[in-house]
Design a protein around this motif. Sequence first.
Motif, mmCIF file in Angstrom:
data_model
loop_
_atom_site.group_PDB
_atom_site.id
_atom_site.type_symbol
_atom_site.label_atom_id
_atom_site.label_comp_id
_atom_site.label_asym_id
_atom_site.label_seq_id
_atom_site.Cartn_x
_atom_site.Cartn_y
_atom_site.Cartn_z
ATOM 1 N N GLY A 88 0.789 -1.218 0.000
ATOM 2 C CA GLY A 88 0.000 0.000 0.000
ATOM 3 C C GLY A 88 0.828 1.278 0.000
ATOM 4 O O GLY A 88 0.552 2.197 -0.782
ATOM 5 N N PRO A 89 1.863 1.398 0.867
ATOM 6 C CA PRO A 89 2.643 2.632 0.882
ATOM 7 C C PRO A 89 3.311 2.950 -0.448
ATOM 8 O O PRO A 89 3.331 4.111 -0.883
ATOM 9 C CB PRO A 89 3.693 2.366 1.974
ATOM 10 C CG PRO A 89 3.031 1.390 2.887
ATOM 11 C CD PRO A 89 2.226 0.503 1.992
ATOM 12 N N ALA A 90 3.865 1.946 -1.112
ATOM 13 C CA ALA A 90 4.527 2.188 -2.398
ATOM 14 C C ALA A 90 3.528 2.682 -3.439
ATOM 15 O O ALA A 90 3.809 3.635 -4.187
ATOM 16 C CB ALA A 90 5.208 0.905 -2.883
ATOM 17 N N ALA A 91 2.351 2.052 -3.475
ATOM 18 C CA ALA A 91 1.320 2.504 -4.417
ATOM 19 C C ALA A 91 0.844 3.905 -4.079
ATOM 20 O O ALA A 91 0.612 4.735 -4.965
ATOM 21 C CB ALA A 91 0.147 1.516 -4.396
ATOM 22 N N SER A 92 0.704 4.206 -2.797
ATOM 23 C CA SER A 92 0.261 5.535 -2.369
ATOM 24 C C SER A 92 1.261 6.611 -2.765
ATOM 25 O O SER A 92 0.882 7.685 -3.244
ATOM 26 C CB SER A 92 0.063 5.562 -0.853
ATOM 27 O OG SER A 92 -0.933 4.660 -0.452
ATOM 28 N N VAL A 93 2.547 6.335 -2.533
ATOM 29 C CA VAL A 93 3.592 7.310 -2.873
ATOM 30 C C VAL A 93 3.599 7.573 -4.376
ATOM 31 O O VAL A 93 3.660 8.729 -4.820
ATOM 32 C CB VAL A 93 4.964 6.809 -2.394
ATOM 33 C CG1 VAL A 93 6.091 7.676 -2.981
ATOM 34 C CG2 VAL A 93 5.038 6.831 -0.876
ATOM 35 N N ALA A 94 3.538 6.503 -5.169
ATOM 36 C CA ALA A 94 3.556 6.668 -6.626
ATOM 37 C C ALA A 94 2.362 7.492 -7.094
ATOM 38 O O ALA A 94 2.498 8.406 -7.917
ATOM 39 C CB ALA A 94 3.556 5.300 -7.301
ATOM 40 N N LEU A 95 1.190 7.198 -6.555
ATOM 41 C CA LEU A 95 -0.022 7.931 -6.948
ATOM 42 C C LEU A 95 0.053 9.392 -6.505
ATOM 43 O O LEU A 95 -0.348 10.294 -7.251
ATOM 44 C CB LEU A 95 -1.251 7.260 -6.336
ATOM 45 C CG LEU A 95 -2.609 7.925 -6.628
ATOM 46 C CD1 LEU A 95 -2.877 7.966 -8.128
ATOM 47 C CD2 LEU A 95 -3.728 7.181 -5.892
ATOM 48 N N SER A 96 0.575 9.635 -5.329
ATOM 49 C CA SER A 96 0.660 11.007 -4.821
ATOM 50 C C SER A 96 1.589 11.867 -5.658
ATOM 51 O O SER A 96 1.304 13.044 -5.910
ATOM 52 C CB SER A 96 1.121 11.006 -3.357
ATOM 53 O OG SER A 96 2.476 10.614 -3.242
ATOM 54 N N VAL A 97 2.708 11.294 -6.091
ATOM 55 C CA VAL A 97 3.665 12.057 -6.910
ATOM 56 C C VAL A 97 3.051 12.395 -8.265
ATOM 57 O O VAL A 97 3.168 13.527 -8.751
ATOM 58 C CB VAL A 97 4.973 11.271 -7.077
ATOM 59 C CG1 VAL A 97 5.909 11.981 -8.059
ATOM 60 C CG2 VAL A 97 5.670 11.110 -5.735
ATOM 61 N N VAL A 98 2.389 11.415 -8.875
ATOM 62 C CA VAL A 98 1.727 11.662 -10.157
ATOM 63 C C VAL A 98 0.669 12.750 -10.006
ATOM 64 O O VAL A 98 0.567 13.672 -10.833
ATOM 65 C CB VAL A 98 1.098 10.364 -10.698
ATOM 66 C CG1 VAL A 98 0.220 10.663 -11.910
ATOM 67 C CG2 VAL A 98 2.192 9.365 -11.078
ATOM 68 N N ALA A 99 -0.128 12.668 -8.947
ATOM 69 C CA ALA A 99 -1.187 13.653 -8.724
ATOM 70 C C ALA A 99 -0.602 15.042 -8.465
ATOM 71 O O ALA A 99 -1.102 16.046 -8.997
ATOM 72 C CB ALA A 99 -2.054 13.219 -7.544
ATOM 73 N N VAL A 111 -3.160 16.115 -0.787
ATOM 74 C CA VAL A 111 -2.970 15.247 -1.954
ATOM 75 C C VAL A 111 -2.371 13.905 -1.539
ATOM 76 O O VAL A 111 -2.833 12.839 -1.959
ATOM 77 C CB VAL A 111 -2.069 15.939 -2.997
ATOM 78 C CG1 VAL A 111 -1.648 14.959 -4.090
ATOM 79 C CG2 VAL A 111 -2.790 17.130 -3.608
ATOM 80 N N GLY A 112 -1.339 13.945 -0.692
ATOM 81 C CA GLY A 112 -0.721 12.699 -0.237
ATOM 82 C C GLY A 112 -1.676 11.848 0.569
ATOM 83 O O GLY A 112 -1.731 10.621 0.398
ATOM 84 N N THR A 113 -2.425 12.487 1.448
ATOM 85 C CA THR A 113 -3.403 11.757 2.256
ATOM 86 C C THR A 113 -4.506 11.153 1.390
ATOM 87 O O THR A 113 -4.908 9.998 1.583
ATOM 88 C CB THR A 113 -4.020 12.694 3.313
ATOM 89 O OG1 THR A 113 -2.985 13.195 4.170
ATOM 90 C CG2 THR A 113 -5.051 11.966 4.144
ATOM 91 N N ALA A 114 -4.986 11.927 0.432
ATOM 92 C CA ALA A 114 -6.031 11.428 -0.464
ATOM 93 C C ALA A 114 -5.546 10.220 -1.264
ATOM 94 O O ALA A 114 -6.289 9.244 -1.450
ATOM 95 C CB ALA A 114 -6.479 12.540 -1.412
ATOM 96 N N ALA A 115 -4.297 10.287 -1.735
ATOM 97 C CA ALA A 115 -3.737 9.146 -2.472
ATOM 98 C C ALA A 115 -3.691 7.907 -1.599
ATOM 99 O O ALA A 115 -4.019 6.793 -2.041
ATOM 100 C CB ALA A 115 -2.328 9.501 -2.969
ATOM 101 N N CYS A 116 -3.306 8.084 -0.340
ATOM 102 C CA CYS A 116 -3.266 6.959 0.597
ATOM 103 C C CYS A 116 -4.656 6.380 0.817
ATOM 104 O O CYS A 116 -4.829 5.157 0.798
ATOM 105 C CB CYS A 116 -2.659 7.424 1.923
ATOM 106 S SG CYS A 116 -2.792 6.215 3.251
ATOM 107 N N ILE A 117 -5.645 7.230 1.028
ATOM 108 C CA ILE A 117 -7.010 6.757 1.286
ATOM 109 C C ILE A 117 -7.560 6.010 0.071
ATOM 110 O O ILE A 117 -8.232 4.983 0.207
ATOM 111 C CB ILE A 117 -7.927 7.938 1.651
ATOM 112 C CG1 ILE A 117 -7.430 8.623 2.931
ATOM 113 C CG2 ILE A 117 -9.362 7.467 1.822
ATOM 114 C CD1 ILE A 117 -7.303 7.714 4.114
ATOM 115 N N VAL A 118 -7.280 6.522 -1.126
ATOM 116 C CA VAL A 118 -7.740 5.853 -2.350
ATOM 117 C C VAL A 118 -7.144 4.454 -2.446
ATOM 118 O O VAL A 118 -7.843 3.468 -2.721
ATOM 119 C CB VAL A 118 -7.365 6.690 -3.589
ATOM 120 C CG1 VAL A 118 -7.578 5.870 -4.867
ATOM 121 C CG2 VAL A 118 -8.203 7.959 -3.649
ATOM 122 N N VAL A 119 -5.841 4.345 -2.217
ATOM 123 C CA VAL A 119 -5.182 3.041 -2.305
ATOM 124 C C VAL A 119 -5.706 2.102 -1.227
ATOM 125 O O VAL A 119 -5.994 0.925 -1.491
ATOM 126 C CB VAL A 119 -3.651 3.205 -2.181
ATOM 127 C CG1 VAL A 119 -2.970 1.847 -2.045
ATOM 128 C CG2 VAL A 119 -3.103 3.941 -3.386
#
Length: 347
Positions: A14-25, A142-150
């Motif tokens: 989950g953390p790796a996916a969250s970080v990747a999504l947050s950077v893209v966003a 943005v980072g928190t939202a990416a984490c919640i989505v993942v």
Amino acid sequence: MSGKSGPLIITQFGPAASVALSVVAAHALGLTDTWWAAISAFVVMQESLRASFYRGFLRIAGSAVGAAIAFVAGPALGSYPLIFVPFMGLVTWVGLIGAVVYSHGYAWVLAVVTFVMVMCEAVGPNNDFGHFAQERVTNVVVGTAACIVVAAVIEIVLGLRHDLSRNPRPTPPQQTATHIDPREAMIHALPGGLAIALLAGPASLWQLDAVTQGMVTTIAVLVVPLDHRSGLPRVLVIDRMYQRIAGCLVAGALAFLLFPLIENQPILCQAALITGVLAGTVAQTRFPTRRYAAMQFVIAFIMVFVQDQGWTVDEEQAFGRLAGVLVGIATLYLLYAAVQRFVPKPN
């Protein structure tokens, strides 16, 4: 799938996916300081969607409060070093006391961290101070939202739900601390306030990223439980110092080896970023006694690898951020030892 597979996938992948999504966003939104969004995505992820949402709420709330205080105080005090320096130390001291004594301690920590970072910007040449404060909070959102989505995709869509009733996850000590002597908390937080005041002097004269990172380090290292459930606070703080240094040095060495190979290549950058975060999260699970070092490895890896905007890597900026961690720990170590030696301990 259920049972142990749920939390295992959430905490390791989950953390790796969250970080990747947050950077893209963050890149898509044109934000600067995207590393702060990536760090938020990493640290907010917990073993369940509910726990992640709660931690994310505390991070956003604390960041907003800290940014608001700095936004009001920064322009008024930035031109008066004799007031700015003690004010920085006083607010940090009070915030650290709140972080180790009161409930929702994580929000107190983020309030202090954000306050310090925005205040440092207020004394610099930045003419758009308000925009900086706003972007700092936006990156957290943005980072928190990416984490919640993942977390939602893993737990709801994939059906990997963590049964908290059968395998409860301990609440972080700073959120449930009880029977803590207020005087002990005041003494424990004192080195942090003194360290911030000491570092605030150079921050008011020169815009050094290293100084700001040093301040954040002094705050983070001191947030340990004072109820002695996990050991003596002094031992925990010193151990955190060593583990933070170790994690940062390993991450820095690895990142600098990768820089020449992947700079300005988005796909390779994302692949390296995901691999580094994944390696750190797996290490957290496999080596529980070095969990803090593994977490600091990931944070430092993000800090030097994810730059302000886009995939251009500034090695000097990355080196400055790592150097700041060492400066912060060295400053805190000396002050912590002095306070422990000269300030009487509570009975």
